[in-house]
Design a protein around this motif. Structure first.
Motif, short mmCIF file in Angstrom:
data_model
loop_
_atom_site.label_atom_id
_atom_site.label_comp_id
_atom_site.label_asym_id
_atom_site.label_seq_id
_atom_site.Cartn_x
_atom_site.Cartn_y
_atom_site.Cartn_z
N GLY A 212 25.23 33.74 15.04
CA GLY A 212 24.34 32.73 14.27
C GLY A 212 24.96 31.85 13.65
N GLY A 213 26.10 31.59 13.74
CA GLY A 213 26.93 30.48 13.14
C GLY A 213 26.56 29.11 13.67
N GLY A 214 26.94 28.09 12.98
CA GLY A 214 26.59 26.69 13.33
C GLY A 214 26.86 25.61 12.26
N LEU A 215 26.57 24.41 12.63
CA LEU A 215 26.64 23.29 11.77
C LEU A 215 25.62 23.12 11.15
N VAL A 216 25.45 23.14 9.99
CA VAL A 216 24.23 22.73 9.09
C VAL A 216 24.57 21.62 7.88
N GLN A 217 23.56 21.07 7.46
CA GLN A 217 23.88 20.13 6.08
C GLN A 217 23.70 20.92 5.25
N ALA A 218 24.08 20.41 3.75
CA ALA A 218 23.98 21.13 2.50
C ALA A 218 22.50 21.55 2.47
N GLY A 219 22.31 22.21 1.77
CA GLY A 219 20.84 22.76 1.63
C GLY A 219 20.12 23.27 2.46
N GLY A 220 20.74 23.50 3.69
CA GLY A 220 20.03 24.13 4.88
C GLY A 220 20.07 25.66 4.83
N SER A 221 19.66 26.29 5.81
CA SER A 221 19.66 27.57 6.19
C SER A 221 20.23 28.12 7.58
N LEU A 222 20.83 29.11 7.56
CA LEU A 222 21.30 29.81 8.46
C LEU A 222 20.85 31.30 8.57
N ARG A 223 20.90 32.04 9.82
CA ARG A 223 20.63 33.29 9.85
C ARG A 223 21.84 34.03 10.56
N LEU A 224 22.57 34.92 10.18
CA LEU A 224 23.68 35.34 10.86
C LEU A 224 23.18 36.79 11.27
N THR A 225 23.91 37.35 12.27
CA THR A 225 23.09 38.45 12.93
C THR A 225 24.55 39.20 13.24
N CYS A 226 24.66 40.66 12.93
CA CYS A 226 25.48 41.70 13.20
C CYS A 226 24.83 42.30 14.04
N SER A 227 25.33 42.68 15.36
CA SER A 227 24.56 43.58 16.10
C SER A 227 25.79 44.88 16.48
N ALA A 228 25.11 45.88 16.71
CA ALA A 228 25.91 47.24 16.90
C ALA A 228 25.53 47.78 18.13
#
Length: 127
Positions: free
Chosen positions: A7-23
């Motif tokens: 879920g990582g990536g490049l985003v501008q300040a103020g933006g959002s990302l959602r990381l996922t941890c899968s097991a």
């Protein structure tokens, strides 16, 4: 337990990302799960954690009110929703898990509590 962070990536300040941890291979709800990050030139830093078998959560002061950790037991995942991102949030983010014992609250902040680690996902926040 095998973990995979995404879920990582490049985003501008103020933006959002959602990381996922899968097991895989285990019921993730029985594990305590933490997110840590490592920025260049800095020490590895605790970000957030959720207790095993519960919804109790912990956050670093630097992300309180901006990040949210949550479980998706049906899909065997843990998420890190990151809002209002800042350039200083730029780092490789790792998820980690512990299934042994019942760690005390303060233990969730320590990397040594977690025997299982994912491979990391890069988050870059541009100004």
């Amino acid at each position: 337990v095998q973990l995979q962070a995404s879920g990582g990536g490049l985003v501008q300040a103020g933006g959002s990302l959602r990381l996922t941890c899968s097991a895989s291979g285990v019921p993730f709800r029985t594990y305590g799960v933490g997110w840590f990050r490592h920025a260049p030139g800095k020490e590895r830093e605790f970000v957030a954690a959720v207790r095993k078998g519960q919804t109790t959560t912990y956050y670093a002061d630097s992300v309180k009110g901006r990040f949210t950790i949550s479980r998706d037991n049906e899909n065997n995942r843990v998420y890190l929703q990151m809002n209002y991102l800042r350039p200083e949030d730029t780092a490789v983010y790792y998820c980690a898990a512990t299934g042994t014992g019942n760690p005390i609250s303060s233990s969730y902040f320590r990397p040594s509590t977690y025997p299982s680690w994912g491979q990391g996902t890069l988050v870059t926040v541009s100004s």
